[in-house]
Each structure stands twice: as structure tokens, then as C-alpha cells.
Write an enzyme that holds these catalytic residues in place. Structure first.
Site, mmCIF file in Angstrom:
data_model
loop_
_atom_site.group_PDB
_atom_site.id
_atom_site.type_symbol
_atom_site.label_atom_id
_atom_site.label_comp_id
_atom_site.label_asym_id
_atom_site.label_seq_id
_atom_site.Cartn_x
_atom_site.Cartn_y
_atom_site.Cartn_z
ATOM 1 C CD GLU A 1 -2.155 5.076 4.785
ATOM 2 O OE1 GLU A 1 -1.705 5.438 5.758
ATOM 3 O OE2 GLU A 1 -2.410 6.286 3.771
ATOM 4 C CE1 TYR B 1 -3.721 -1.820 6.073
ATOM 5 C CE2 TYR B 1 -2.893 0.466 5.175
ATOM 6 C CZ TYR B 1 -3.487 -0.748 5.089
ATOM 7 O OH TYR B 1 -3.438 -1.438 3.762
ATOM 8 C CE LYS C 1 -1.859 -4.257 4.000
ATOM 9 N NZ LYS C 1 -2.183 -5.363 3.082
ATOM 10 C CB THR D 1 -0.915 -0.055 1.177
ATOM 11 O OG1 THR D 1 -1.369 1.463 1.482
ATOM 12 C CG2 THR D 1 -0.061 -0.233 2.564
HETATM 13 P P1 NAP Z 1 -11.273 -4.759 2.815
HETATM 14 O O1 NAP Z 1 -12.529 -4.509 2.170
HETATM 15 O O2 NAP Z 1 -11.183 -4.002 4.323
HETATM 16 O O3 NAP Z 1 -11.183 -6.200 2.976
HETATM 17 C C1 NAP Z 1 -10.376 -6.798 4.071
HETATM 18 C C2 NAP Z 1 -10.541 -8.376 3.832
HETATM 19 O O4 NAP Z 1 -9.786 -9.011 4.728
HETATM 20 C C3 NAP Z 1 -12.109 -9.025 4.247
HETATM 21 O O5 NAP Z 1 -12.511 -10.003 3.360
HETATM 22 C C4 NAP Z 1 -11.805 -9.424 5.576
HETATM 23 O O6 NAP Z 1 -12.692 -10.304 6.041
HETATM 24 C C5 NAP Z 1 -10.299 -10.037 5.570
HETATM 25 N N1 NAP Z 1 -9.714 -10.473 6.816
HETATM 26 C C6 NAP Z 1 -9.527 -9.359 7.815
HETATM 27 N N2 NAP Z 1 -8.949 -10.024 8.589
HETATM 28 C C7 NAP Z 1 -8.673 -11.437 8.258
HETATM 29 C C8 NAP Z 1 -8.112 -12.640 8.917
HETATM 30 N N3 NAP Z 1 -7.638 -12.548 10.248
HETATM 31 N N4 NAP Z 1 -8.320 -13.734 8.374
HETATM 32 C C9 NAP Z 1 -8.786 -13.857 7.240
HETATM 33 N N5 NAP Z 1 -9.339 -12.919 6.628
HETATM 34 C C10 NAP Z 1 -9.207 -11.513 7.075
HETATM 35 O O7 NAP Z 1 -10.030 -4.312 2.122
HETATM 36 P P2 NAP Z 1 -9.806 -3.825 0.633
HETATM 37 O O8 NAP Z 1 -9.944 -2.318 0.403
HETATM 38 O O9 NAP Z 1 -10.718 -4.719 -0.162
HETATM 39 O O10 NAP Z 1 -8.110 -4.014 0.593
HETATM 40 C C11 NAP Z 1 -7.661 -5.291 -0.213
HETATM 41 C C12 NAP Z 1 -6.229 -5.436 0.595
HETATM 42 O O11 NAP Z 1 -5.476 -4.362 -0.156
HETATM 43 C C13 NAP Z 1 -5.894 -5.310 1.984
HETATM 44 O O12 NAP Z 1 -4.884 -6.049 2.468
HETATM 45 C C14 NAP Z 1 -5.699 -3.833 2.135
HETATM 46 O O13 NAP Z 1 -5.050 -3.551 3.295
HETATM 47 C C15 NAP Z 1 -4.775 -3.612 0.776
HETATM 48 N N6 NAP Z 1 -5.000 -2.145 0.270
HETATM 49 C C16 NAP Z 1 -6.166 -1.571 0.069
HETATM 50 C C17 NAP Z 1 -6.060 -0.309 -0.781
HETATM 51 C C18 NAP Z 1 -7.478 0.456 -1.010
HETATM 52 O O14 NAP Z 1 -7.367 1.534 -1.266
HETATM 53 N N7 NAP Z 1 -8.490 -0.261 -1.094
HETATM 54 C C19 NAP Z 1 -4.916 0.123 -1.095
HETATM 55 C C20 NAP Z 1 -3.620 -0.432 -0.677
HETATM 56 C C21 NAP Z 1 -3.711 -1.612 -0.365
HETATM 57 P P3 NAP Z 1 -14.199 -10.087 6.731
HETATM 58 O O15 NAP Z 1 -15.176 -9.847 5.755
HETATM 59 O O16 NAP Z 1 -14.274 -11.488 7.341
HETATM 60 O O17 NAP Z 1 -14.037 -8.933 7.576
HETATM 61 O O1 F7E Z 2 -8.630 8.283 4.855
HETATM 62 C C1 F7E Z 2 -8.973 11.735 5.788
HETATM 63 C C2 F7E Z 2 -8.200 10.854 6.517
HETATM 64 O O2 F7E Z 2 -9.863 6.021 5.600
HETATM 65 C C3 F7E Z 2 -8.127 8.901 3.530
HETATM 66 C C4 F7E Z 2 -7.247 2.199 3.119
HETATM 67 O O3 F7E Z 2 -7.747 1.236 2.074
HETATM 68 O O4 F7E Z 2 -5.839 3.810 1.586
HETATM 69 C C5 F7E Z 2 -6.956 3.561 2.674
HETATM 70 O O5 F7E Z 2 -6.424 4.175 3.813
HETATM 71 C C6 F7E Z 2 -8.152 10.241 4.136
HETATM 72 C C7 F7E Z 2 -7.141 10.343 5.265
HETATM 73 O O6 F7E Z 2 -8.361 5.992 3.715
HETATM 74 C C8 F7E Z 2 -12.407 11.539 7.334
HETATM 75 O O7 F7E Z 2 -7.434 11.519 7.708
HETATM 76 C C9 F7E Z 2 -10.978 13.108 6.374
HETATM 77 O O8 F7E Z 2 -6.287 11.333 5.187
HETATM 78 O O9 F7E Z 2 -10.602 6.810 3.337
HETATM 79 P P1 F7E Z 2 -9.355 6.805 4.460
HETATM 80 P P2 F7E Z 2 -6.604 5.806 4.068
HETATM 81 O O10 F7E Z 2 -6.281 6.037 5.574
HETATM 82 O O11 F7E Z 2 -5.874 6.577 3.010
HETATM 83 C C10 F7E Z 2 -4.785 2.921 1.764
HETATM 84 C C11 F7E Z 2 -4.089 2.947 0.496
HETATM 85 C C12 F7E Z 2 -4.844 1.600 2.349
HETATM 86 O O12 F7E Z 2 -3.894 0.705 2.275
HETATM 87 C C13 F7E Z 2 -5.993 1.151 3.481
HETATM 88 O O13 F7E Z 2 -6.193 0.184 3.761
HETATM 89 O O14 F7E Z 2 -9.122 11.094 4.351
HETATM 90 N N1 F7E Z 2 -10.319 11.755 6.454
HETATM 91 N N2 F7E Z 2 -12.338 12.848 7.184
HETATM 92 C C14 F7E Z 2 -11.139 10.920 6.804
HETATM 93 N N3 F7E Z 2 -10.949 9.495 6.731
HETATM 94 C C15 F7E Z 2 -12.089 8.744 7.245
HETATM 95 N N4 F7E Z 2 -11.819 7.352 7.301
HETATM 96 N N5 F7E Z 2 -13.142 9.562 7.807
HETATM 97 C C16 F7E Z 2 -13.330 10.694 7.674
HETATM 98 O O15 F7E Z 2 -14.250 11.393 8.462
#
Ligand code: NAP
Ligand code: F7E
Length: 327
Positions: A131, A153, A157, A129
Site C-alpha cells: 500500500e 493507512y 506505513k 506493505t
Molecule cells: P490483522 O489480522 O488486522 O492483525 C492486526 C493485529 O494488530 C491484531 O493482532 C491486533 O490485535 C493488533 N493490534 C491492533 N492495534 C493494536 C494496538 N494498539 N496495540 C497492540 N496490538 C494491536 O493484520 P494481518 O493481516 O495479520 O497483518 C499483519 C501486519 O502486516 C499488519 O501490520 C498489516 O498492516 C501488515 N500487512 C498486512 C498485509 C496483508 O495482506 N495481510 C500486507 C502487508 C502488510 P487485536 O486482535 O486485539 O485487534
Molecule cells: O481490498 C477492493 C478494494 O480490503 C482489496 C490489507 O491487508 O492488503 C490489504 O489492503 C481491493 C481494494 O485489501 C470490496 O477497493 C472491492 O482495491 O481486501 P482489501 P487492501 O486494501 O488491498 C494490504 C497489502 C495491506 O497492507 C492492508 O493491511 O478490493 N474491494 N470491493 C473491496 N475491498 C473490501 N475490503 N470490501 C469490498 O467490498
């Protein structure tokens, strides 16, 4: 590169999450046998993959439990493993740092170790990620940019990222990471800022709420569409050699701009409805992210298709339709 891969087998951890559901569809379209690791829960978590019932094999397991991962690999016999499971919400990682490390960091070592023992010929994708860049050392961020994570987090990662590199170098596994910048969709979890804004704007437009409380409106992210990004994951495992790639759009927008477009497409002025609530500020923030996807473009032939405006519009309009009961 061939678009069909009939007969291949894939195991997706995190299949019930946003990316897992899009990736499952993507692989099924390409003729894969798809298995998904699902952990036990007191109620069903299969909402995002309900429409795929009967087309994916559910295998029980949890990243906390080594033997369940070995069993899942033996049962599903994958050619490709996509590790998408994680505790992925940054604010929760400040509240539950040890659990986040157990799942998001050590869980990846458990999976790599299971793979080394029972599926060493498989190819593995790790969900790294943006992050990890955290307090950024250069802009835009690319594969060579040093990491400086700003949350438990991000720290977890970074561990997982280097564990993946290490299993590749030490044991010769085909294991690689996509360093994905934020990607969103109508299937995004409700607590992430994009879905919070899309849903909040739709509720206000429907007269159900009058205001939306958010945290840092100045934060900037490189937001793409999840459907585009799962295609990049697949492309990475079709290469001859495992290599890590930044996947991003190359554009950055603030939370404020997201509000402007989302409220605007429902005919609302965001300034009338959004208020800043300090409860949503983070102990340490990632102020701005923007990725350079040049390597992915040149070596994978990947580029994003959905623009920022179209993404915001799709999420907001889908939420408005959901409230009317037409989704
Ligand atoms: P998400 O919607 O939060 O999905 C997370 C998944 O992980 C869910 O299926 C959850 O299962 C499963 N999980 C959590 N804890 C577990 C455990 N102990 N054992 C087995 N499964 C478990 O995340 P996403 O947005 O699809 O992201 C997918 C991956 O990409 C994650 O690793 C995230 O950190 C990474 N990532 C996301 C983004 C983004 O912007 N979306 C960007 C960069 C990287 P349950 O349904 O049972 O909770
Ligand atoms: O926040 C700001 C907050 O929680 C984005 C995950 O998928 O992407 C995600 O992480 C920004 C941050 O995503 C609120 O402070 C303002 O700066 O949507 P977010 P994230 O933290 O960028 C990365 C790539 C991952 O890997 C992660 O798994 O938005 N923000 N106001 C807020 N954020 C939240 N959640 N809620 C607010 O009210």
C-alpha cells in the site's frame, strides 16, 4: 540456512491477527520460545491462537503505550521482534486517520525506541506493505520503486518504514522491513475483500443469502498465501545484515477474477449474485499492484508455493465447511 533455531526467543506484536497466528506456529515448529503482545479487551481476542494455548507466553501491552512496550521486551527477552500489530484495514483508516497514525506509524517509533533502550541486540522485523506504492510509479513494484500512498493507512506505513530505516542507520539496530503484497488465508479478517467473497459465495451456495455487495471489481492485487509470507519474515531475520525485501507472487488478478474462481468452485455463476454498492468504494483507490520478488528469491531463497487458484479454493471451501459445522 539452518531450518532449526532451537533456544531462540521471539516476541510477536499482533499475534492475535492473521499473520501473527501463522508466524507463531512457524516459530514454534523451529523450536523458538514465542511470546505475543496482546492488548486489553472486554472479550477474548485469542480465537486465532486458541490451538496454541500453553505454548505461547502472552504479554500484555499496546502500541499506544510506551511503558507497556518496554515491559513486554523486559519480560519476553526476545532475540527477534516481529512487529505485526497495526490498524490494518484501509477503509477504517479513512474514518479513523488519527488512530491509524497513532498505532500504525507512531506505535512503531515507540517500539523501536523501547528496543533501543532495553533490547538493542535483538533483531526487528517491521510489517511494511505494498500500500506504500499506492498510485504506482512503475510496474512491477520493487524495493527501489518510489512510494505514493493513497490512504491514511499507506501514509502511516511509509512513516513506519522510514522510522525503521532510520533506527537502523542512526542507532545501528538490526531492523528491517518486508514490503509484503496482499496475503490471505482461511484466517483472514471478514471485512477484507477475499474473505468477504469466500464467505459470501459459501453463504449463497448454502441458501443463506442471495447476493453479495462489493465495491470496485476492477481493482487488481498480487495475492499470496499468509503461510508462505511468514516464512519470508523469518528468513529476513536470519540474514547477516538487515535489508528490506519485496515479498509478492509477481502475478496480479482483479477482484472480478477472484469472484469468478470462488463462486465457480461452488458451482455458481458470480454474475448472478454480485452487485456493486458505492458504499464500498474508497475516497482514493489503489488500482493495481504487482510485485517483483526477485531480490527475495535470489538473497533469501524464498518463493511462494500456493497459486492464486489454490488460495481462492482453500478459502472458499473452508468457508463452505465452516457453515456445515465441520471446521
Ligand atoms: P490483522 O489480522 O488486522 O492483525 C492486526 C493485529 O494488530 C491484531 O493482532 C491486533 O490485535 C493488533 N493490534 C491492533 N492495534 C493494536 C494496538 N494498539 N496495540 C497492540 N496490538 C494491536 O493484520 P494481518 O493481516 O495479520 O497483518 C499483519 C501486519 O502486516 C499488519 O501490520 C498489516 O498492516 C501488515 N500487512 C498486512 C498485509 C496483508 O495482506 N495481510 C500486507 C502487508 C502488510 P487485536 O486482535 O486485539 O485487534
Ligand atoms: O481490498 C477492493 C478494494 O480490503 C482489496 C490489507 O491487508 O492488503 C490489504 O489492503 C481491493 C481494494 O485489501 C470490496 O477497493 C472491492 O482495491 O481486501 P482489501 P487492501 O486494501 O488491498 C494490504 C497489502 C495491506 O497492507 C492492508 O493491511 O478490493 N474491494 N470491493 C473491496 N475491498 C473490501 N475490503 N470490501 C469490498 O467490498
Amino acid at each position: 540456512m539452518t531450518e532449526k533455531a532451537g533456544g531462540k526467543r521471539a516476541l510477536i506484536t499482533g499475534i492475535t491477527g492473521q499473520d501473527g497466528s501463522y508466524l507463531a506456529e512457524h516459530l514454534l515448529e523451529r523450536g523458538y520460545h514465542v511470546a505475543g503482545l496482546v492488548r486489553r479487551s472486554s472479550s477474548s481476542r485469542l480465537e486465532r491462537i486458541e490451538h496454541l494455548e500453553g505454548r505461547v507466553q502472552i504479554v500484555r501491552g499496546d502500541l499506544h503505550d510506551q511503558s507497556s512496550l518496554v515491559r513486554a521486551l523486559v519480560e519476553s527477552r526476545p532475540d527477534e521482534i516481529y512487529n505485526l500489530a497495526a490498524q490494518s484495514f484501509v477503509p477504517t483508516s479513512f474514518e479513523e486517520p488519527v488512530l491509524t497514525a497513532e498505532v500504525t506509524a507512531v506505535g512503531v517509533t515507540r517500539l523501536l525506541e523501547a528496543m533501543r533502550q532495553v533490547a538493542p541486540e535483538a533483531r526487528m522485523y517491521q510489517a511494511s506493505t505494498s500500500e506504500m506504492f499506492g498510485q504506482v510509479r512503475e510496474t512491477p513494484q520493487r524495493e527501489s520503486t518510489p512510494f505514493h500512498p493513497r490512504s491514511p493507512y499507506g501514509v502511516a506505513k511509509v512513516f513506519a518504514h522510514w522510522a525503521t530505516v532510520n533506527y537502523r542507520e542512526a542507532h545501528g539496530l538490526f531492523a528491517c522491513s518486508g514490503i509484503l503484497f496482499n496475503h490471505e488465508s482461511p484466517r483472514r479478517g471478514p471485512e477484507f475483500v477475499t474473505m468477504k467473497i469466500a464467505r459470501g459465495a459459501a453463504r449463497i451456495a448454502a441458501g443463506l443469502d442471495t447476493e453479495l455487495a462489493l465495491g470496485n471489481l476492477d481493482a487488481r492485487r498480487d495475492w499470496g498465501h499468509a503461510a508462505d509470507y511468514v516464512h519470508a519474515m523469518w528468513l529476513m531475520l536470519q540474514r547477516e545484515d538487515p535489508r528490506d525485501y519485496v515479498i509478492a507472487t509477481g502475478e496480479t488478478h482483479s477482484v472480478r477474477e477472484f469472484c469468478e474462481v470462488a463462486f465457480g468452485c461452488l458451482g455458481l455463476d458470480w454474475k448472478t449474485h454480485v452487485r456493486v454498492d458505492p458504499r464500498f468504494l474508497r475516497p482514493a483507490e489503489v488500482d493495481q499492484l504487482v510485485g517483483d520478488p526477485s531480490r527475495a528469491r535470489e538473497e533469501l531463497g524464498w518463493s511462494p508455493r500456493v497459486s492464486f487458484e489454490d488460495l481462492v479454493r482453500e478459502m472458499t471451501e473452508t468457508e463452505a465447511r465452516r457453515l456445515r459445522g465441520s471446521v
